[in-house]
Design a protein around this motif. Structure first.
Motif, PDB file in Angstrom:
ATOM      1  N   ASN A   1       1.048  -1.319  -0.053  1.00 14.93           N
ATOM      2  CA  ASN A   1      -0.133   0.314  -0.059  1.00 14.93           C
ATOM      3  C   ASN A   1       0.656   1.064   0.052  1.00 14.93           C
ATOM      4  O   ASN A   1       1.206   1.696   1.008  1.00 14.93           O
ATOM      5  CB  ASN A   1      -0.159   0.134   0.946  1.00 14.93           C
TER       6      ASN A   1
ATOM      7  N   TRP B   1       0.474   3.807  -0.283  1.00 13.33           N
ATOM      8  CA  TRP B   1      -0.155   5.601   0.477  1.00 13.33           C
ATOM      9  C   TRP B   1       0.369   5.688   2.362  1.00 13.33           C
ATOM     10  O   TRP B   1       0.396   6.053   3.026  1.00 13.33           O
ATOM     11  CB  TRP B   1      -1.737   5.693   0.692  1.00 13.33           C
TER      12      TRP B   1
ATOM     13  N   ALA C   1       2.555  12.606  -3.333  1.00 13.40           N
ATOM     14  CA  ALA C   1       2.639  11.075  -3.628  1.00 13.40           C
ATOM     15  C   ALA C   1       1.496  11.259  -4.517  1.00 13.40           C
ATOM     16  O   ALA C   1       1.364   9.770  -4.524  1.00 13.40           O
ATOM     17  CB  ALA C   1       1.483  11.698  -1.725  1.00 13.40           C
ATOM     18  N   TRP C   2       0.389  12.071  -5.368  1.00 10.67           N
ATOM     19  CA  TRP C   2      -0.888  11.072  -6.041  1.00 10.67           C
ATOM     20  C   TRP C   2       0.434  10.842  -7.210  1.00 10.67           C
ATOM     21  O   TRP C   2      -0.519   9.052  -7.740  1.00 10.67           O
ATOM     22  CB  TRP C   2      -1.963  12.378  -6.117  1.00 10.67           C
TER      23      TRP C   2
ATOM     24  N   THR D   1       1.491   7.187  -6.326  1.00 11.91           N
ATOM     25  CA  THR D   1       1.183   5.809  -6.810  1.00 11.91           C
ATOM     26  C   THR D   1       1.191   5.162  -8.119  1.00 11.91           C
ATOM     27  O   THR D   1       0.433   4.511  -7.907  1.00 11.91           O
ATOM     28  CB  THR D   1      -0.239   6.562  -5.819  1.00 11.91           C
TER      29      THR D   1
END
Length: 278
Positions: free
Chosen positions: A106, A108, A269-270, A273
């Motif tokens: 994951n 995030w 961060a977006w 990912t």
């Protein structure tokens, strides 16, 4: 999540990078504070048109200016900014980001854990910065200028406490830039260049054009307004045009700086990912 956070913090503090940069920052912070303290009592010095002389005598505002001189000059903020960039780009440079994402699928969770590690490191840097600044500045104030250090005043410690928030935000700014620009050299050069060169250029341009209200949106100026909670020119007449470049409260400046860091970090961060890693 706890395990991931512990892992990211361990990544920071098991290398020589953090304490090497920390020692350099502390030395610079002490020297800048000593330089500001040396101006104390200089009746012939004028800070600029309509601003009077903040170093005419020791006051709470002047003490905050001395003990946070590195932050006010946006010199010592380069260290947490650069470290924030290096903490994420070094993973891409050395290909360790692949193992990180494989051990914690994951992404995030990984990124939030890195943010926590960044904030913890920023807080530690702030404490080191405050200690060095006080040691340098107070020694000149007390033993050379024979003035009270005012270290017993709550407002001084409030200012230093706000510095913890400022350092954490600057590390997050660097972290966000590092996620957006994965090339380590390019990210560091752009981050430091924008902070050191572009901000100076914008301050000069806005000053010449008399766009004073625009100056309060520059990150470096926001940092200075955060940590100087008491007016060092209290009781002196200040040109309203000059006053326009300041926010009414320190937390307003802090909120704007937080928004800058949040936008960079969330966007970085977006993208992280969704990008492939090797």
């Amino acid at each position: 999540m706890i395990g991931a956070i512990r892992s990211e913090i361990r990544k920071v503090f098991t290398t020589r990078l953090w304490w090497g940069m920390g020692l350099g920052m502390a030395a610079l912070a002490a020297l800048i504070s000593m330089g500001f303290a040396a101006l104390l009592g200089n009746a012939d010095m004028d800070a600029g048109e309509g601003q009077g002389n903040p170093f005419a005598q020791m006051s709470i505002g002047t003490a905050q200016l001395i003990y946070n001189a590195g932050l006010v000059q946006t010199m010592t903020t380069l260290f947490p900014l650069a470290l924030g960039v290096l903490l994420i780009t070094s993973e891409y440079r050395h290909k360790t980001i692949s193992a990180t994402f494989l051990s914690t699928p994951n992404r995030w969770v990984v990124l939030i854990s890195k943010v926590v590690a960044v904030v913890v490191t920023g807080a530690l840097y702030a404490v080191l910065h405050a200690a060095a600044s006080i040691a340098g500045g107070a020694s000149i104030v007390k033993f050379v200028k024979n003035q009270p250090t005012l270290l017993g005043e709550p407002e001084i410690w409030k200012s230093l406490g706000i510095g913890i928030l400022a350092f954490a935000i600057w590390m997050l700014l660097g972290f966000g830039i590092g996620m957006l620009i994965r090339n380590q050299i390019a990210a560091v050069l752009i981050a430091v260049g924008v902070t050191f060169v572009v901000q100076i250029a914008l301050n000069i341009i806005f000053q010449v054009k008399e766009w004073y209200s625009a100056m309060k949106w520059i990150p470096g100026n926001l940092t200075g307004q955060m940590v100087i909670t008491s007016n060092p020119l209290e009781g002196q007449a200040i040109d309203p045009k000059i006053q326009a470049q300041y926010w009414d409260h320190w937390w307003q400046a802090g909120l704007v700086l937080v928004v800058y860091a949040a936008v960079l970090s969330v966007l970085g961060a977006w993208l992280t990912t969704r990008r492939d890693v090797t």
